[in-house]
Design an enzyme around this catalytic site. Structure first.
Site, PDB file in Angstrom:
ATOM      1  N   HIS A 253      46.928  -4.151  57.434  1.00 43.71           N
ATOM      2  CA  HIS A 253      47.527  -5.439  57.771  1.00 43.71           C
ATOM      3  C   HIS A 253      46.470  -6.521  57.546  1.00 43.71           C
ATOM      4  O   HIS A 253      45.322  -6.379  57.943  1.00 43.71           O
ATOM      5  CB  HIS A 253      47.992  -5.429  59.237  1.00 43.71           C
ATOM      6  CG  HIS A 253      48.339  -6.778  59.748  1.00 43.71           C
ATOM      7  ND1 HIS A 253      49.156  -7.647  59.059  1.00 43.71           N
ATOM      8  CD2 HIS A 253      47.957  -7.437  60.880  1.00 43.71           C
ATOM      9  CE1 HIS A 253      49.281  -8.769  59.751  1.00 43.71           C
ATOM     10  NE2 HIS A 253      48.547  -8.663  60.855  1.00 43.71           N
TER      11      HIS A 253
ATOM     12  N   ASN B  18      47.357 -14.640  57.650  1.00 43.21           N
ATOM     13  CA  ASN B  18      48.065 -13.526  58.287  1.00 43.21           C
ATOM     14  C   ASN B  18      49.570 -13.827  58.228  1.00 43.21           C
ATOM     15  O   ASN B  18      50.040 -14.741  58.898  1.00 43.21           O
ATOM     16  CB  ASN B  18      47.574 -13.401  59.728  1.00 43.21           C
ATOM     17  CG  ASN B  18      48.263 -12.287  60.501  1.00 43.21           C
ATOM     18  OD1 ASN B  18      49.272 -11.744  60.064  1.00 43.21           O
ATOM     19  ND2 ASN B  18      47.725 -11.972  61.655  1.00 43.21           N
TER      20      ASN B  18
ATOM     21  N   CYS C 202      53.354  -7.535  63.652  1.00 42.57           N
ATOM     22  CA  CYS C 202      52.600  -7.319  62.405  1.00 42.57           C
ATOM     23  C   CYS C 202      52.663  -5.873  61.915  1.00 42.57           C
ATOM     24  O   CYS C 202      52.308  -5.583  60.779  1.00 42.57           O
ATOM     25  CB  CYS C 202      51.157  -7.745  62.581  1.00 42.57           C
ATOM     26  SG  CYS C 202      50.994  -9.450  63.112  1.00 42.57           S
TER      27      CYS C 202
HETATM   28  O1  UT7 Z   1      48.225 -10.076  63.351  1.00 40.97           O
HETATM   29  C1  UT7 Z   1      47.953  -9.631  64.618  1.00 40.97           C
HETATM   30  C2  UT7 Z   1      46.598  -9.181  64.696  1.00 40.97           C
HETATM   31  N1  UT7 Z   1      45.725 -10.279  65.037  1.00 40.97           N
HETATM   32  C3  UT7 Z   1      44.445 -10.144  64.827  1.00 40.97           C
HETATM   33  O2  UT7 Z   1      44.042  -9.153  64.281  1.00 40.97           O
HETATM   34  C4  UT7 Z   1      43.488 -11.187  65.364  1.00 40.97           C
HETATM   35  C5  UT7 Z   1      42.281 -10.511  65.917  1.00 40.97           C
HETATM   36  N2  UT7 Z   1      41.250 -11.418  66.365  1.00 40.97           N
HETATM   37  C6  UT7 Z   1      40.555 -12.179  65.517  1.00 40.97           C
HETATM   38  O3  UT7 Z   1      40.763 -12.157  64.323  1.00 40.97           O
HETATM   39  C7  UT7 Z   1      39.421 -13.013  66.084  1.00 40.97           C
HETATM   40  O4  UT7 Z   1      39.223 -12.694  67.443  1.00 40.97           O
HETATM   41  C8  UT7 Z   1      39.663 -14.541  65.945  1.00 40.97           C
HETATM   42  C9  UT7 Z   1      39.543 -14.920  64.471  1.00 40.97           C
HETATM   43  C10 UT7 Z   1      41.022 -14.889  66.481  1.00 40.97           C
HETATM   44  C11 UT7 Z   1      38.582 -15.308  66.717  1.00 40.97           C
HETATM   45  O5  UT7 Z   1      37.295 -14.936  66.270  1.00 40.97           O
HETATM   46  P1  UT7 Z   1      36.159 -14.599  67.323  1.00 40.97           P
HETATM   47  O6  UT7 Z   1      34.954 -14.293  66.548  1.00 40.97           O
HETATM   48  O7  UT7 Z   1      36.682 -13.540  68.250  1.00 40.97           O
HETATM   49  O8  UT7 Z   1      35.963 -15.989  68.051  1.00 40.97           O
HETATM   50  P2  UT7 Z   1      36.092 -16.335  69.606  1.00 40.97           P
HETATM   51  O9  UT7 Z   1      37.502 -16.251  70.058  1.00 40.97           O
HETATM   52  O10 UT7 Z   1      35.041 -15.549  70.341  1.00 40.97           O
HETATM   53  O11 UT7 Z   1      35.659 -17.847  69.616  1.00 40.97           O
HETATM   54  C12 UT7 Z   1      34.308 -18.239  69.288  1.00 40.97           C
HETATM   55  C13 UT7 Z   1      34.198 -19.748  69.391  1.00 40.97           C
HETATM   56  C14 UT7 Z   1      34.776 -20.312  70.697  1.00 40.97           C
HETATM   57  O12 UT7 Z   1      33.935 -21.372  71.105  1.00 40.97           O
HETATM   58  P3  UT7 Z   1      32.833 -21.166  72.263  1.00 40.97           P
HETATM   59  O13 UT7 Z   1      33.622 -20.727  73.460  1.00 40.97           O
HETATM   60  O14 UT7 Z   1      31.933 -20.093  71.738  1.00 40.97           O
HETATM   61  O15 UT7 Z   1      32.214 -22.497  72.355  1.00 40.97           O
HETATM   62  C15 UT7 Z   1      36.116 -20.881  70.285  1.00 40.97           C
HETATM   63  O16 UT7 Z   1      36.519 -21.950  71.100  1.00 40.97           O
HETATM   64  O17 UT7 Z   1      34.954 -20.363  68.335  1.00 40.97           O
HETATM   65  C16 UT7 Z   1      35.833 -21.377  68.893  1.00 40.97           C
HETATM   66  N3  UT7 Z   1      37.014 -21.481  68.048  1.00 40.97           N
HETATM   67  C17 UT7 Z   1      37.072 -22.259  66.948  1.00 40.97           C
HETATM   68  N4  UT7 Z   1      36.187 -23.109  66.408  1.00 40.97           N
HETATM   69  C18 UT7 Z   1      36.561 -23.748  65.284  1.00 40.97           C
HETATM   70  C19 UT7 Z   1      38.184 -20.812  68.174  1.00 40.97           C
HETATM   71  N5  UT7 Z   1      39.013 -21.152  67.176  1.00 40.97           N
HETATM   72  C20 UT7 Z   1      38.353 -22.051  66.397  1.00 40.97           C
HETATM   73  C21 UT7 Z   1      38.673 -22.760  65.229  1.00 40.97           C
HETATM   74  N6  UT7 Z   1      37.763 -23.594  64.714  1.00 40.97           N
HETATM   75  N7  UT7 Z   1      39.869 -22.620  64.616  1.00 40.97           N
END
Ligand code: UT7
Length: 329
Positions: free
Chosen positions: A256, A286, A123
């Site tokens: 980005h 993204n 990215c």
């Molecule tokens: O381009 C390269 C750069 N990449 C990035 O910048 C990505 C950086 N990271 C992020 O943007 C975020 O960490 C994410 C958007 C990927 C995830 O957001 P988060 O607030 O960190 O969520 P999380 O990983 O802590 O997940 C929270 C909950 C989990 O459930 P439990 O364990 O709390 O029950 C996940 O299983 O959300 C769940 N979850 C979803 N639920 C519905 C994860 N993906 C999804 C989904 N739909 N698509």
């Protein structure tokens, strides 16, 4: 004898291309539900700010959309393909293992000679490509470059992994960068830290006539999130210091486009008001190396970024890589 004036580079045209198929969150959620994968528009919008993304039709390659973006950039710069002596293309989804997608784009545009190569910095790819092209122009290795970011990320998405497949989209953006007496690119800085290879990767490879290993994007989202916020701040301060400019002087900030929360946090830490952020992640998702040139072109064509204004580009992504370019448009 007078010393020859310093040689600089500046952007003379921008262009972009999004595949026509737009998939909004509700539609994607419906597709995933058919495979028993649960997600929702509300979750995706709240956690990322993404509302829709574009996907290419089957058979459309990275070079196809790169060429479309490049044609728009050439037209905006008033240049013909044969006037280009450097093609630098940032991508993690090349058409082939080799040759480079840059060479394929060269062929499709009818450019012969000059240099052409791909940059792989995930990215951060476009920021790397632009900084490289700028230094090649300043040192006299090239005079008129096409710098492209293009991705068909849909090819490497695991639609059974809701933690990644809702985040990414396809697209391409390009700029024409030309030698000039007055500076356009003011300062650049590039970084990588290979200790974090595993937090964002596609671990598979082509070997022995087949894809071996896992050919899909895998990401530890929270680890990426935490690293991204810190490095975007430090690299931005560093390029501003190199150019002798303050954060208050920035007219537009184009991070980005991965996650609206990361972008707002980067702007807040730097003290740049949210109105000066260019945001396209809501409509594009993204698009990896394509996200910054796509956002730049949208803001230029939408009449927001005007000639002479200062723009801070900030890249971050797999590797772990990060970098920034400060320019006067
Ligand atoms: O381009 C390269 C750069 N990449 C990035 O910048 C990505 C950086 N990271 C992020 O943007 C975020 O960490 C994410 C958007 C990927 C995830 O957001 P988060 O607030 O960190 O969520 P999380 O990983 O802590 O997940 C929270 C909950 C989990 O459930 P439990 O364990 O709390 O029950 C996940 O299983 O959300 C769940 N979850 C979803 N639920 C519905 C994860 N993906 C999804 C989904 N739909 N698509």
């Amino acid at each position: 004898m007078n010393p020859s004036p310093a040689r600089h580079s500046r952007i003379t045209g921008t262009g972009s291309h999004l595949p026509p198929q737009r998939v909004d969150n509700a539609e994607l959620a419906e597709r995933l539900a058919a495979d028993g994968i649960e997600t929702s528009d509300a979750w995706i919008v709240e956690r990322t700010g993404i509302r829709a993304r574009h996907f290419v039709a089957p058979g459309v390659q990275t070079s196809d959309i790169a060429v479309q973006a490049a044609r728009h950039a050439l037209e905006a710069a008033g240049r013909r393909p044969e006037e280009i002596d450097l093609v630098v293309l940032a991508t993690s989804t090349p058409d082939m293992v080799f040759p480079s997608t840059a060479c394929i784009v060269q062929r499709k545009l009818g450019i012969h000679g000059g240099a052409a190569f791909d940059v792989q910095a995930v990215c951060t790819g476009f920021v790397y490509a632009l900084a490289l092209a700028d230094s090649m122009i300043r040192t006299g290795l090239a005079s008129r470059a096409l710098v492209i970011g293009a991705e068909v990320f849909s090819r490497i998405l695991d639609f059974k992994d809701r933690t990644t497949c809702v985040l990414f989209g396809d697209g391409a953006g390009a700029v024409v960068l030309e030698a000039s007496d007055a500076p356009g690119i003011l300062a650049s800085e590039l970084h990588a830290d290979g200790r974090h290879v595993d937090i964002l990767c596609v671990p598979g490879q082509v070997a022995g006539g087949a894809v071996t290993g896992d050919p899909f994007v895998r990401m530890d989202g929270q680890a990426v999130f935490k690293l991204a916020v810190g490095v975007l701040d430090s690299v931005s301060r560093s390029v501003l210091a190199k150019a002798g400019r303050s954060a208050q002087s920035i007219d537009w900030m184009i991070p980005h486009q991965a996650n609206l929360r990361i972008m707002h946090s980067a702007a807040r830490r730097l003290g740049v008001p949210a109105e000066r952020l260019v945001v396209t992640v809501d409509e594009h998702g993204n698009t990896s190396a394509a996200s910054i040139p796509l956002a730049l072109d949208v803001a230029v064509r939408g009449g927001r970024i005007a000639r002479g204004q200062s723009v801070l580009l900030q890249g971050v992504g797999g590797g772990f890589t990060w970098g920034a370019v400060l320019l006067d448009f």
